[in-house]
Scaffold this active site. Sequence first.
Site, PDB file in Angstrom:
ATOM      1  N   GLU A 195      -2.914   7.646  -2.712  1.00 38.21           N
ATOM      2  CA  GLU A 195      -3.412   7.529  -1.525  1.00 38.21           C
ATOM      3  C   GLU A 195      -4.477   8.904  -0.734  1.00 38.21           C
ATOM      4  O   GLU A 195      -4.113  10.408  -0.421  1.00 38.21           O
ATOM      5  CB  GLU A 195      -2.392   6.724  -0.050  1.00 38.21           C
ATOM      6  CG  GLU A 195      -3.046   6.894   1.001  1.00 38.21           C
ATOM      7  CD  GLU A 195      -1.408   5.691   0.731  1.00 38.21           C
ATOM      8  OE1 GLU A 195      -0.695   5.737   1.147  1.00 38.21           O
ATOM      9  OE2 GLU A 195      -2.505   5.187   2.800  1.00 38.21           O
ATOM     10  N   CYS A 233      -0.741   2.593   2.736  1.00 42.72           N
ATOM     11  CA  CYS A 233      -1.531   1.877   3.957  1.00 42.72           C
ATOM     12  C   CYS A 233      -2.707   1.350   3.834  1.00 42.72           C
ATOM     13  O   CYS A 233      -3.371   1.337   5.296  1.00 42.72           O
ATOM     14  CB  CYS A 233      -0.550   2.164   4.731  1.00 42.72           C
ATOM     15  SG  CYS A 233       1.714   2.162   5.252  1.00 42.72           S
ATOM     16  N   ASN A 256      -0.594  -4.619  -0.283  1.00 42.01           N
ATOM     17  CA  ASN A 256      -0.056  -2.770  -0.692  1.00 42.01           C
ATOM     18  C   ASN A 256       0.998  -3.137  -0.934  1.00 42.01           C
ATOM     19  O   ASN A 256       1.957  -3.663  -1.838  1.00 42.01           O
ATOM     20  CB  ASN A 256      -0.323  -1.898   0.191  1.00 42.01           C
ATOM     21  CG  ASN A 256       0.510  -0.427  -0.028  1.00 42.01           C
ATOM     22  OD1 ASN A 256       0.728  -0.545  -1.077  1.00 42.01           O
ATOM     23  ND2 ASN A 256       0.912   0.206   1.540  1.00 42.01           N
ATOM     24  N   GLU A 257       1.995  -3.320   0.678  1.00 38.62           N
ATOM     25  CA  GLU A 257       3.612  -3.088   1.124  1.00 38.62           C
ATOM     26  C   GLU A 257       4.186  -4.684   2.581  1.00 38.62           C
ATOM     27  O   GLU A 257       4.523  -4.747   3.267  1.00 38.62           O
ATOM     28  CB  GLU A 257       3.389  -1.647   1.624  1.00 38.62           C
ATOM     29  CG  GLU A 257       5.219  -1.417   1.850  1.00 38.62           C
ATOM     30  CD  GLU A 257       5.717   0.111   2.246  1.00 38.62           C
ATOM     31  OE1 GLU A 257       5.552   0.735   1.670  1.00 38.62           O
ATOM     32  OE2 GLU A 257       4.931   0.163   3.435  1.00 38.62           O
TER      33      GLU A 257
HETATM   34  O1  AHR Z   1       3.483   6.684   0.531  1.00 38.23           O
HETATM   35  C1  AHR Z   1       2.566   7.241   1.997  1.00 38.23           C
HETATM   36  C2  AHR Z   1       3.174   5.629   2.908  1.00 38.23           C
HETATM   37  O2  AHR Z   1       4.562   4.870   2.400  1.00 38.23           O
HETATM   38  C3  AHR Z   1       2.078   4.327   1.585  1.00 38.23           C
HETATM   39  O3  AHR Z   1       0.662   4.588   1.999  1.00 38.23           O
HETATM   40  C4  AHR Z   1       2.642   3.344   2.291  1.00 38.23           C
HETATM   41  O4  AHR Z   1       2.840   1.986   0.971  1.00 38.23           O
HETATM   42  C5  AHR Z   1       3.858   3.354   2.257  1.00 38.23           C
HETATM   43  O5  AHR Z   1       4.939   3.045   3.614  1.00 38.23           O
END
Ligand code: AHR
Length: 657
Positions: A49, A247, A378-379
Amino acid sequence: MKTKNKIFTILLTSCVAFSTAQTSKFTFDLDGSPTNIKIQPTMYGIFFEDINFAADGGIYAELIKNRSFEFDEPLMGWKQQNTKTLSPNLDSGFLTIYSDHSKTNKNYARITVYNDKNYILENEGFWGIGLHQGAKYDFSFDLENVSGNISAVNASLVDENGTVISTVPILIKGKGWQKYTAVFSPSRMVEKAKLQITFTGKGVVNMDMISLFPQDTWKGRKGGLRKDLVQKLYDLQPGFLRFPGGCIVEGRTLAERYQWKKTLGNVADREYLINKWSSGFAHRLTPDYYQSFGLGFYEYFQLSEDLGAEPLPILSCGMACQFNTAELVHLEELNPYVQDALDLIEFANGNESTKWGKIRAEMGHPKPFNMKYIGVGNEQWGEDYIERYKIFEKAIHAKYPDIKIISGSGPSPDGEFFEYGWKELKKLNAQIVDEHYYNSPEWFTKNAGRYDAYDRSGPKVFAGEYAAQSVGVVKPDNKNNWQTALSEAAFMTGLERNADVVTMTSYAPLFAHADGWQWTPDLIWFNNLQSYATPNYYVQKLFSNNKGTDLIRISENGNAVKGQNQLFASAVEDSKNNEVIIKIVNTDSQEKLIEINPKNIKIGSKLTKTTLTASQLSAENNFQTENIKPLEENSLIKKGKFSVQIPSNSLVVLKVK
Ligand code: AHR
């Protein structure tokens, strides 16, 4: 001695030379009978990322910050000075920003020079510009000669005191926009150099895409990636590369989500976007953090190929980060997002006669990338996610039934949203569910049995983001110390023991710039010149490089070794190399003597023992020394039972034919 770190010792009976009076002894049975559980080639991978200046200012080797004046404040990273006073006195020249709104990268600088002896334009780089002595750096810019008699641009790299390290005069020819190039050869190493530009003559010029790259990039690609950083990824032998996050996929707002189509084509035309992490944490604000997308989706696929890793792109599912604005796309308006996913599969896998396959071919890769996985969101969590996931799943599998879809279970490894997500995803026969856990070292050691009771007939697990936090999640003083790495190693034996359920895993985040990070801990730290691997990196490397092909059982008194007496273990067979590989973690402050008792398996006499340990749990690696790194020893053992000393607080990997 073969290498500095390889110590070859030949012991005739056992690799255990000594055992002290206090050393406790245990017997582990190694059962060679087939479990029929394959270790997937994707078992250990990489999570990438653009956080902590991992891409811009990091692996993407561009050394000029805001090279085309596209930041929201177009002069960020740039400074104008009077050569004599070194103050921003603009009597001798000045710069204004012009915009061509028909272009994706609309801005360029108009520079008016009144007194060429006194005007300097300076770029600060990313906390300076790292220069290696004797290396070569490609400098380039676009320039339009508007009026007057400016005959040359003089570019210099200067050190922290303003002393010139390397300088190149570039003659200006003709009137229209042209690309100009030159090569710098720094006479010495500087960590925080700056670029200074002066002019010969008076007049007006327009400038854009002022760029500086090392020539010595990964695979020597022009405008490519930083070699030392990619090498560290390569050495992991990763099974997959997950990109572009995190994110960042979701964005603070929907408008700021990651849009892969905008990251293709000519780099100069890729539209800049503020990085989500620029304002992620009040304690580490970085308003100058933008995405140039010089590392875009084509380059991510290319990197996956270079690493021998499966590409694993994650796309927005129409939900902005739920920790930020939590903006949602209405279900009736989701189609463009779904189309992005379908088009991406065509971009990666379509032949040259398809619209997106043709674009890939034109960018230099006629052969398909053979992408097998795609992540939807993603999350994300809650009903909103499940509703959107269903729409994506239906559309993707209708057109591409063989593509495996990664779905998400939210940011926590338990709790209401996690339970809800899993319940719904199971009902929908989801293929692979992503779980995230950032937690204490104690949590990791306690949870080595986490997957033992998972439903064997349900979705597979992608442990997509995890890291032990020495202080607490998003605390700025978290350290990559040996305690965190050791607890991850203990936990990873549990991932491996459950390889029938857990098929993909990755530590997160991956990279951090020592001056520019927002989130700690991270797997690899770097500055403008160097990088170092954390103890956590070496844990990942030992598991990934020794993943084997088939799970075999290792037990103590018939039980899996998952924390009794602070010992953890897993074992695999590597059918390609005809080897058995055993991983043992001792989280106790006492060393242990382990007798390995092979059953239904004949083992050879040459044992390779690799030990990763540290003098203290608080120990860390740093730019000066990597004290914590694997130490390999070879010895001869009896073909049968053999005993091995497992030092206190250590990960030991045993390999035997
Ligand atoms: O790894 C950092 C962040 O942690 C990522 O962007 C997210 O997916 C998680 O909350």
